[in-house]
Design a protein around this motif. Structure first.
Motif, PDB file in Angstrom:
ATOM      1  N   LEU A  49      42.849  37.372  32.558  1.00 13.66           N
ATOM      2  CA  LEU A  49      42.085  36.149  32.373  1.00 13.66           C
ATOM      3  C   LEU A  49      40.806  36.248  33.185  1.00 13.66           C
ATOM      4  CD1 LEU A  49      44.961  33.568  32.995  1.00 13.66           C
ATOM      5  CD2 LEU A  49      44.053  34.245  30.761  1.00 13.66           C
ATOM      6  N   LYS A  50      39.744  35.634  32.688  1.00 15.91           N
ATOM      7  CA  LYS A  50      38.504  35.506  33.434  1.00 15.91           C
ATOM      8  C   LYS A  50      38.422  34.095  33.993  1.00 15.91           C
ATOM      9  CE  LYS A  50      36.075  39.411  32.855  1.00 15.91           C
ATOM     10  NZ  LYS A  50      35.447  40.174  33.959  1.00 15.91           N
ATOM     11  N   LEU A  51      38.400  33.973  35.319  1.00 15.17           N
ATOM     12  CA  LEU A  51      38.370  32.660  35.958  1.00 15.17           C
ATOM     13  C   LEU A  51      37.125  32.531  36.817  1.00 15.17           C
ATOM     14  CD1 LEU A  51      42.094  32.232  37.087  1.00 15.17           C
ATOM     15  CD2 LEU A  51      41.027  31.646  34.905  1.00 15.17           C
ATOM     16  N   LEU A  52      36.646  31.295  36.945  1.00 13.51           N
ATOM     17  CA  LEU A  52      35.470  30.981  37.740  1.00 13.51           C
ATOM     18  C   LEU A  52      35.871  30.726  39.187  1.00 13.51           C
ATOM     19  CD1 LEU A  52      32.392  30.182  37.790  1.00 13.51           C
ATOM     20  CD2 LEU A  52      33.214  27.813  37.499  1.00 13.51           C
ATOM     21  N   LEU A  66      40.180  30.848  48.106  1.00 10.84           N
ATOM     22  CA  LEU A  66      39.446  30.780  46.847  1.00 10.84           C
ATOM     23  C   LEU A  66      40.194  29.887  45.875  1.00 10.84           C
ATOM     24  CD1 LEU A  66      38.686  34.576  46.257  1.00 10.84           C
ATOM     25  CD2 LEU A  66      37.218  32.905  47.423  1.00 10.84           C
ATOM     26  N   ARG A  67      39.439  29.013  45.201  1.00 11.53           N
ATOM     27  CA  ARG A  67      40.016  28.247  44.084  1.00 11.53           C
ATOM     28  C   ARG A  67      39.386  28.761  42.802  1.00 11.53           C
ATOM     29  NH1 ARG A  67      38.853  23.504  41.399  1.00 11.53           N
ATOM     30  NH2 ARG A  67      37.136  23.036  42.852  1.00 11.53           N
ATOM     31  N   LEU A  68      40.224  29.245  41.901  1.00 18.10           N
ATOM     32  CA  LEU A  68      39.791  29.885  40.664  1.00 18.10           C
ATOM     33  C   LEU A  68      40.115  28.965  39.495  1.00 18.10           C
ATOM     34  CD1 LEU A  68      41.366  33.348  41.507  1.00 18.10           C
ATOM     35  CD2 LEU A  68      39.019  32.620  41.955  1.00 18.10           C
ATOM     36  N   GLU A  69      39.102  28.561  38.737  1.00 21.75           N
ATOM     37  CA  GLU A  69      39.291  27.584  37.671  1.00 21.75           C
ATOM     38  C   GLU A  69      39.337  28.235  36.299  1.00 21.75           C
ATOM     39  OE1 GLU A  69      36.327  24.545  37.897  1.00 21.75           O
ATOM     40  OE2 GLU A  69      37.406  23.439  39.457  1.00 21.75           O
ATOM     41  N   GLY A  70      40.171  27.646  35.429  1.00 21.85           N
ATOM     42  CA  GLY A  70      40.278  28.062  34.038  1.00 21.85           C
ATOM     43  C   GLY A  70      40.858  26.925  33.223  1.00 21.85           C
ATOM     44  N   ARG A  71      41.359  27.242  32.033  1.00 22.11           N
ATOM     45  CA  ARG A  71      41.951  26.214  31.179  1.00 22.11           C
ATOM     46  C   ARG A  71      43.317  26.682  30.696  1.00 22.11           C
ATOM     47  NH1 ARG A  71      37.974  24.528  26.463  1.00 22.11           N
ATOM     48  NH2 ARG A  71      39.715  23.089  26.143  1.00 22.11           N
ATOM     49  N   GLY A 130      30.844  30.593  41.996  1.00 17.07           N
ATOM     50  CA  GLY A 130      30.066  30.729  40.785  1.00 17.07           C
ATOM     51  C   GLY A 130      30.277  32.029  40.036  1.00 17.07           C
ATOM     52  N   MET A 131      30.850  33.047  40.685  1.00 18.41           N
ATOM     53  CA  MET A 131      31.092  34.298  39.974  1.00 18.41           C
ATOM     54  C   MET A 131      32.416  34.221  39.220  1.00 18.41           C
ATOM     55  SD  MET A 131      32.417  37.276  42.624  1.00 18.41           S
ATOM     56  CE  MET A 131      30.745  37.708  42.998  1.00 18.41           C
ATOM     57  N   GLU A 132      32.585  35.103  38.262  1.00 16.30           N
ATOM     58  CA  GLU A 132      33.835  35.205  37.529  1.00 16.30           C
ATOM     59  C   GLU A 132      34.653  36.375  38.064  1.00 16.30           C
ATOM     60  OE1 GLU A 132      33.520  33.372  33.060  1.00 16.30           O
ATOM     61  OE2 GLU A 132      33.072  35.500  33.321  1.00 16.30           O
ATOM     62  N   LEU A 133      35.958  36.167  38.140  1.00 13.79           N
ATOM     63  CA  LEU A 133      36.877  37.225  38.515  1.00 13.79           C
ATOM     64  C   LEU A 133      37.941  37.368  37.437  1.00 13.79           C
ATOM     65  CD1 LEU A 133      37.641  36.729  42.325  1.00 13.79           C
ATOM     66  CD2 LEU A 133      36.146  38.437  41.274  1.00 13.79           C
ATOM     67  N   GLU A 134      38.317  38.605  37.172  1.00 18.37           N
ATOM     68  CA  GLU A 134      39.449  38.849  36.284  1.00 18.37           C
ATOM     69  C   GLU A 134      40.723  38.759  37.106  1.00 18.37           C
ATOM     70  OE1 GLU A 134      41.331  42.661  33.977  1.00 18.37           O
ATOM     71  OE2 GLU A 134      39.175  42.284  33.687  1.00 18.37           O
ATOM     72  N   VAL A 135      41.721  38.073  36.563  1.00 16.85           N
ATOM     73  CA  VAL A 135      43.018  37.967  37.231  1.00 16.85           C
ATOM     74  C   VAL A 135      44.110  38.346  36.242  1.00 16.85           C
ATOM     75  CG1 VAL A 135      42.163  36.103  38.707  1.00 16.85           C
ATOM     76  CG2 VAL A 135      43.496  35.540  36.672  1.00 16.85           C
ATOM     77  N   ARG A 136      45.235  38.776  36.786  1.00 14.74           N
ATOM     78  CA  ARG A 136      46.399  39.115  35.980  1.00 14.74           C
ATOM     79  C   ARG A 136      47.618  38.471  36.618  1.00 14.74           C
ATOM     80  NH1 ARG A 136      44.653  45.504  35.757  1.00 14.74           N
ATOM     81  NH2 ARG A 136      42.868  45.227  34.368  1.00 14.74           N
TER      82      ARG A 136
END
Length: 346
Positions: A49-52, A66-71, A130-136
């Protein structure tokens, strides 16, 4: 790794724990992996997933959250972790320490390890809002089980997988917490932990109090308690000595005095036989012949380098594979041979 302190929580079984157990969801989509010379066997990988990076905060000395946002993010249970793919391509595993019911964000925290392998430094110095990180993930190898009571022994940043457990246990459970650190200022989430536990919490700051009394804890632990420990190897070894049935979450791969000598590895499909020196790894030997062999964490956590074993006895040092998976596969980044020779399906 900085010396970590100890958290101990003793808690009775609670309705909230049962609710958490019912909500368990296993990540089922396949985790995309780099191309291999030969396919590996084993578990499906979690989808990427790509999260902000929505927020970044310092929550203790040397600790960044870090708080990583997605849907519509996959749900998780206390004890679960997330794989972060850092800007350099490094993959590192961090325990989820937010709210399992929140499907719009994941929260992780990491301590800067000055003499580490670079992952924590990259998070601290290069990951910005503000950057995007890939997470698994998420995945959970440290689940909160149902038990008559609980003991959690945690060192420093090891509070991260335990904090959601404390929240889930709630007011109706019996528990005691001992949380230690070099100093109080270095201990993340200390204020929340103290509020959650009240007089059930004992804080042990080494500069003020020395080390926690594990012998006293062992003597006071009720029979049948589920014991958990997360922290550095020194703490884990001390807890294992006193609580043989402890459930563990390690920061580094398990080490062993056995299986440290040289041995041979035959790559059956390739038709090559390699020597793995005592001071090297199967992964290093394999990549000298098959440089495109996939790998990532090199600590036995992520599973990227999993390979099928056709012959030989493996000394498993990973923190990921199940007993069933270990019957015919291994993580070649950390595991070694107990026999003189291994044959891999490569």
């Amino acid at each position: 790794m900085p010396k970590l302190r100890t958290v101990v929580v003793v808690a009775g079984a609670a309705m909230l724990v049962r609710r958490a157990m019912r909500s368990r969801i296993q990540a089922s989509p396949l985790w995309p992996m780099p191309a291999l010379d030969h396919p590996t066997s084993g578990r499906p990988r979690s989808r990427a997933l790509k999260l902000l990076v929505a927020s970044r905060a310092t929550v203790a000395e040397g600790v960044v959250q870090l708080r990583l946002e997605g849907r519509d993010l996959p749900r998780w249970e206390p004890g679960a972790h997330l794989d972060l793919v850092l800007p350099s391509g490094l993959i590192r595993q961090y325990s989820l320490c937010g709210d399992p019911e929140d499907t719009s964000s994941y929260t992780v925290a990491t301590r800067l390890i000055e003499d580490g392998r670079g992952g924590s430094r990259e998070v601290h110095e290069q990951v910005t809002e503000g950057m995007e990180l890939e997470v698994r993930g998420p995945r959970n190898r440290f689940p909160l089980i149902e038990a008559p009571s609980y003991v959690f022994v945690v060192g420093g940043i090891g509070i991260t997988p335990v904090l959601p457990m404390l929240r889930a246990l709630g007011e109706g459970t019996r528990w005691r917490l001992v949380y230690g650190g070099r100093t109080r200022a270095s201990m993340p989430f200390l204020e929340e932990v103290e509020k959650l536990g009240g007089d059930r919490v004992t804080v042990v700051a080494e500069d003020e109090d020395g080390l926690p009394d594990l012998d006293g804890l062992s003597a006071a632990t009720a029979e049948g308690a589920a014991v958990y420990c997360c922290g550095p190897e020194g703490l884990i070894a001390a807890v294992e000595e006193r609580f043989p049935q402890v459930r563990l979450e390690r920061f580094t791969p398990r080490t062993s005095a056995d299986g440290n000598g040289a041995f041979e590895v035959e790559l059956r499909r390739t038709g090559r036989t390699l020597t793995v020196p005592a001071d090297s790894t199967v992964l290093a030997a394999v990549r000298s012949e098959l440089p495109n062999t996939a790998y990532s964490c090199e600590q036995g956590f992520c599973g990227t380098c999993q390979q099928r074993v056709l012959e030989g006895e493996v000394e498993h040092r990973d923190e990921l594979l199940t007993d069933a998976e270990r019957a015919d596969s291994m993580l070649i980044c950390v595991s070694r041979a107990r026999s003189e020779r291994l044959v891999l399906d490569m």
